[in-house]
Write a protein that holds these residues in place. Structure first.
Motif, PDB file in Angstrom:
ATOM      1  N   ASP A   1       1.105  -1.317   0.261  1.00 20.90           N
ATOM      2  CA  ASP A   1       0.243  -0.324   0.083  1.00 20.90           C
ATOM      3  C   ASP A   1       0.819   1.311   0.048  1.00 20.90           C
ATOM      4  OD1 ASP A   1      -2.327   1.936   0.546  1.00 20.90           O
ATOM      5  OD2 ASP A   1      -2.552   1.437   2.159  1.00 20.90           O
ATOM      6  N   ARG A   2       0.900   1.744  -0.954  1.00 25.50           N
ATOM      7  CA  ARG A   2       1.985   3.107  -1.739  1.00 25.50           C
ATOM      8  C   ARG A   2       0.768   4.189  -1.053  1.00 25.50           C
ATOM      9  NH1 ARG A   2       5.062   0.669  -6.662  1.00 25.50           N
ATOM     10  NH2 ARG A   2       5.954  -0.904  -5.503  1.00 25.50           N
ATOM     11  N   ASN A   3       0.825   4.840  -0.026  1.00 20.47           N
ATOM     12  CA  ASN A   3       0.589   6.479   0.988  1.00 20.47           C
ATOM     13  C   ASN A   3       1.658   7.135   0.020  1.00 20.47           C
ATOM     14  OD1 ASN A   3      -2.075   4.715   0.609  1.00 20.47           O
ATOM     15  ND2 ASN A   3      -1.285   4.696   2.983  1.00 20.47           N
ATOM     16  N   PHE A   4       1.201   8.453  -0.454  1.00 23.21           N
ATOM     17  CA  PHE A   4       1.808   9.979  -0.481  1.00 23.21           C
ATOM     18  C   PHE A   4       1.400  10.985   0.085  1.00 23.21           C
ATOM     19  CE2 PHE A   4       2.694   6.792  -4.010  1.00 23.21           C
ATOM     20  CZ  PHE A   4       4.165   6.182  -4.038  1.00 23.21           C
ATOM     21  N   ASN A   5       2.769  11.577   0.817  1.00 25.45           N
ATOM     22  CA  ASN A   5       1.961  12.457   0.743  1.00 25.45           C
ATOM     23  C   ASN A   5       2.953  13.762  -0.337  1.00 25.45           C
ATOM     24  OD1 ASN A   5       0.487  11.755   2.935  1.00 25.45           O
ATOM     25  ND2 ASN A   5       2.248  10.841   4.359  1.00 25.45           N
ATOM     26  N   PRO A   6       2.070  15.038  -0.140  1.00 25.20           N
ATOM     27  CA  PRO A   6       2.576  16.177  -0.635  1.00 25.20           C
ATOM     28  C   PRO A   6       4.111  16.171   0.238  1.00 25.20           C
ATOM     29  CG  PRO A   6       0.904  16.580   0.252  1.00 25.20           C
ATOM     30  CD  PRO A   6       0.833  15.251   0.357  1.00 25.20           C
ATOM     31  N   GLY A   7       5.528  16.608  -0.696  1.00 21.90           N
ATOM     32  CA  GLY A   7       6.267  16.459   0.121  1.00 21.90           C
ATOM     33  C   GLY A   7       7.246  15.229  -0.078  1.00 21.90           C
ATOM     34  N   ASP A   8       7.330  14.024   0.285  1.00 20.71           N
ATOM     35  CA  ASP A   8       7.832  13.016  -0.019  1.00 20.71           C
ATOM     36  C   ASP A   8       8.558  12.973  -1.408  1.00 20.71           C
ATOM     37  OD1 ASP A   8       6.586  11.938   2.049  1.00 20.71           O
ATOM     38  OD2 ASP A   8       4.969  11.161   1.052  1.00 20.71           O
TER      39      ASP A   8
ATOM     40  N   PHE B   1      -4.253  12.212  -6.421  1.00 19.91           N
ATOM     41  CA  PHE B   1      -5.609  12.625  -6.720  1.00 19.91           C
ATOM     42  C   PHE B   1      -6.666  11.154  -6.227  1.00 19.91           C
ATOM     43  CE2 PHE B   1      -3.373  14.949  -9.719  1.00 19.91           C
ATOM     44  CZ  PHE B   1      -4.261  16.697  -9.339  1.00 19.91           C
ATOM     45  N   ALA B   2      -7.739  11.450  -6.441  1.00 17.65           N
ATOM     46  CA  ALA B   2      -8.470  10.459  -5.894  1.00 17.65           C
ATOM     47  C   ALA B   2      -8.484   9.492  -6.678  1.00 17.65           C
ATOM     48  CB  ALA B   2     -10.069  10.938  -6.142  1.00 17.65           C
ATOM     49  N   SER B   3      -8.067   9.335  -7.260  1.00 16.32           N
ATOM     50  CA  SER B   3      -8.492   8.525  -8.640  1.00 16.32           C
ATOM     51  C   SER B   3      -7.233   7.840  -8.625  1.00 16.32           C
ATOM     52  CB  SER B   3      -8.507   9.468 -10.310  1.00 16.32           C
ATOM     53  OG  SER B   3      -6.725   9.890 -10.797  1.00 16.32           O
TER      54      SER B   3
ATOM     55  N   ALA C   1      -4.188   9.264  -9.306  1.00 20.47           N
ATOM     56  CA  ALA C   1      -2.452  10.223 -10.275  1.00 20.47           C
ATOM     57  C   ALA C   1      -2.150  10.467  -9.221  1.00 20.47           C
ATOM     58  CB  ALA C   1      -3.417  10.409 -10.659  1.00 20.47           C
ATOM     59  N   VAL C   2      -0.681  11.257  -9.444  1.00 19.35           N
ATOM     60  CA  VAL C   2       0.591  11.936  -8.368  1.00 19.35           C
ATOM     61  C   VAL C   2       0.960  12.584  -9.531  1.00 19.35           C
ATOM     62  CG1 VAL C   2       1.871  11.638  -6.734  1.00 19.35           C
ATOM     63  CG2 VAL C   2       0.306   9.609  -6.388  1.00 19.35           C
ATOM     64  N   GLU C   3       0.848  13.910  -8.480  1.00 17.97           N
ATOM     65  CA  GLU C   3       1.267  15.076  -9.170  1.00 17.97           C
ATOM     66  C   GLU C   3       2.979  15.227  -8.936  1.00 17.97           C
ATOM     67  OE1 GLU C   3       1.122  19.910 -10.584  1.00 17.97           O
ATOM     68  OE2 GLU C   3      -0.390  18.738  -9.499  1.00 17.97           O
ATOM     69  N   ILE C   4       3.279  15.015  -9.323  1.00 16.05           N
ATOM     70  CA  ILE C   4       4.866  14.707  -9.050  1.00 16.05           C
ATOM     71  C   ILE C   4       6.029  16.227 -10.036  1.00 16.05           C
ATOM     72  CG2 ILE C   4       5.111  12.485  -8.191  1.00 16.05           C
ATOM     73  CD1 ILE C   4       7.049  12.097 -10.889  1.00 16.05           C
ATOM     74  N   GLU C   5       7.230  16.537  -9.262  1.00 14.65           N
ATOM     75  CA  GLU C   5       8.018  17.674 -10.086  1.00 14.65           C
ATOM     76  C   GLU C   5       9.682  17.067  -9.636  1.00 14.65           C
ATOM     77  OE1 GLU C   5       7.876  21.176  -8.834  1.00 14.65           O
ATOM     78  OE2 GLU C   5       8.450  21.014  -6.067  1.00 14.65           O
ATOM     79  N   SER C   6       9.891  17.617 -10.413  1.00 14.23           N
ATOM     80  CA  SER C   6      11.547  17.027 -10.182  1.00 14.23           C
ATOM     81  C   SER C   6      12.384  18.000  -9.304  1.00 14.23           C
ATOM     82  CB  SER C   6      12.910  17.514 -11.370  1.00 14.23           C
ATOM     83  OG  SER C   6      11.969  18.699 -11.986  1.00 14.23           O
ATOM     84  N   GLU C   7      13.106  17.400  -9.098  1.00 15.82           N
ATOM     85  CA  GLU C   7      13.924  18.570  -7.569  1.00 15.82           C
ATOM     86  C   GLU C   7      14.011  19.812  -7.844  1.00 15.82           C
ATOM     87  OE1 GLU C   7      15.484  17.087  -4.876  1.00 15.82           O
ATOM     88  OE2 GLU C   7      14.130  16.544  -4.574  1.00 15.82           O
ATOM     89  N   ASP C   8      14.520  20.016  -8.410  1.00 15.19           N
ATOM     90  CA  ASP C   8      14.768  20.948  -9.121  1.00 15.19           C
ATOM     91  C   ASP C   8      13.794  22.137  -9.045  1.00 15.19           C
ATOM     92  OD1 ASP C   8      14.195  20.859 -10.966  1.00 15.19           O
ATOM     93  OD2 ASP C   8      16.398  21.237 -12.327  1.00 15.19           O
TER      94      ASP C   8
ATOM     95  N   VAL D   1       1.632  11.806 -12.920  1.00 12.25           N
ATOM     96  CA  VAL D   1       1.907  10.073 -13.522  1.00 12.25           C
ATOM     97  C   VAL D   1       1.491   8.936 -12.398  1.00 12.25           C
ATOM     98  CG1 VAL D   1       4.272   9.888 -13.891  1.00 12.25           C
ATOM     99  CG2 VAL D   1       3.391   9.667 -11.681  1.00 12.25           C
ATOM    100  N   ASN D   2       0.157   7.953 -13.218  1.00 17.18           N
ATOM    101  CA  ASN D   2       0.126   6.598 -11.560  1.00 17.18           C
ATOM    102  C   ASN D   2       0.817   6.112 -11.044  1.00 17.18           C
ATOM    103  OD1 ASN D   2      -1.761   4.479 -11.269  1.00 17.18           O
ATOM    104  ND2 ASN D   2      -1.478   3.522 -13.491  1.00 17.18           N
ATOM    105  N   GLY D   3      -0.153   6.380  -9.569  1.00 14.29           N
ATOM    106  CA  GLY D   3       0.636   6.366  -7.974  1.00 14.29           C
ATOM    107  C   GLY D   3       1.189   5.180  -8.658  1.00 14.29           C
ATOM    108  N   GLN D   4       0.699   3.801  -9.390  1.00 16.34           N
ATOM    109  CA  GLN D   4       1.643   2.733  -8.881  1.00 16.34           C
ATOM    110  C   GLN D   4       2.631   2.458  -9.865  1.00 16.34           C
ATOM    111  OE1 GLN D   4      -1.135  -0.026 -11.154  1.00 16.34           O
ATOM    112  NE2 GLN D   4      -3.207  -0.292  -9.645  1.00 16.34           N
ATOM    113  N   ARG D   5       3.178   3.714 -10.646  1.00 16.00           N
ATOM    114  CA  ARG D   5       4.392   3.847 -11.092  1.00 16.00           C
ATOM    115  C   ARG D   5       5.835   4.466  -9.857  1.00 16.00           C
ATOM    116  NH1 ARG D   5       4.881   6.641 -16.674  1.00 16.00           N
ATOM    117  NH2 ARG D   5       6.677   5.923 -16.590  1.00 16.00           N
ATOM    118  N   LEU D   6       4.889   4.649  -8.492  1.00 12.77           N
ATOM    119  CA  LEU D   6       6.137   5.337  -7.774  1.00 12.77           C
ATOM    120  C   LEU D   6       6.430   4.646  -6.832  1.00 12.77           C
ATOM    121  CD1 LEU D   6       4.078   8.703  -7.904  1.00 12.77           C
ATOM    122  CD2 LEU D   6       5.781   7.761  -9.417  1.00 12.77           C
ATOM    123  N   LYS D   7       6.991   4.821  -6.245  1.00 11.61           N
ATOM    124  CA  LYS D   7       7.632   4.554  -4.782  1.00 11.61           C
ATOM    125  C   LYS D   7       8.745   4.944  -3.827  1.00 11.61           C
ATOM    126  CE  LYS D   7      12.047   1.431  -5.729  1.00 11.61           C
ATOM    127  NZ  LYS D   7      12.708   0.434  -5.813  1.00 11.61           N
TER     128      LYS D   7
END
Length: 147
Positions: free
Chosen positions: A60-67, A97-99, A101-108, A115-121
């Motif tokens: 179960d991958r729960n992401f929080n803003p800033g992770d 997002f509830a669907s 999906a996760v909005e991510i940004e590069s380090e800089d 992207v789809n949340g399943q493609r992240l760890k």
């Protein structure tokens, strides 16, 4: 006519008592229903075991803003290398997002995409700060001529 009579007589000999034949048929149908029920129960138990085995591997991958996260690069399979990692970059989670999906940004902070949340760890490494990098210059070893 004689053939029909023989067929009727043979049929009568096989089913001497219609009530006994009916009871025999009902017993066979009940046995068949019992076999079906056992097969159904066996299949249900098998499916439950397989579901448990499958579900224990789901993380179960729960992401929080800033992770900090790594992104799985699925296109890398076309150019595979034995030691090439399929996980790219260090990205920061901006929004979930509830669907799923996760909005991510590069380090800089220059690139921002969803992207789809399943493609992240989760990234578990230690974050290096840009100004604290240590640079080690290696020199070629000096060989001496052996005579």
């Amino acid at each position: 006519m004689e053939l029909e009579h023989r067929a009727w007589w043979a049929l009568k000999q096989l089913n001497m008592d219609p009530e006994a034949a009916r009871q025999n048929r009902l017993t066979e149908l009940h046995e068949l229903e019992g076999f079906r029920y056992q097969a159904f129960e066996s299949m249900r138990l098998y499916k439950e075991r397989m579901k448990k085995m499958h579900d224990k591997h789901i993380v179960d991958r729960n992401f929080n803003p800033g992770d900090k996260v790594l992104l799985y690069n699925s296109r890398l399979r076309l150019f595979t290398g034995k030691l090439k990692s399929r996980w790219s970059g260090i990205f920061r989670v901006v929004q979930m997002f509830a669907s799923g999906a996760v909005e991510i940004e590069s380090e800089d902070g220059t690139n921002k995409f969803s992207v789809n949340g399943q493609r992240l760890k989760h990234y578990l490494g230690i974050a290096e700060e840009k100004w604290d990098k240590v640079v080690i210059n290696l020199k070629e070893p000096q060989y001496t001529k052996e005579e």
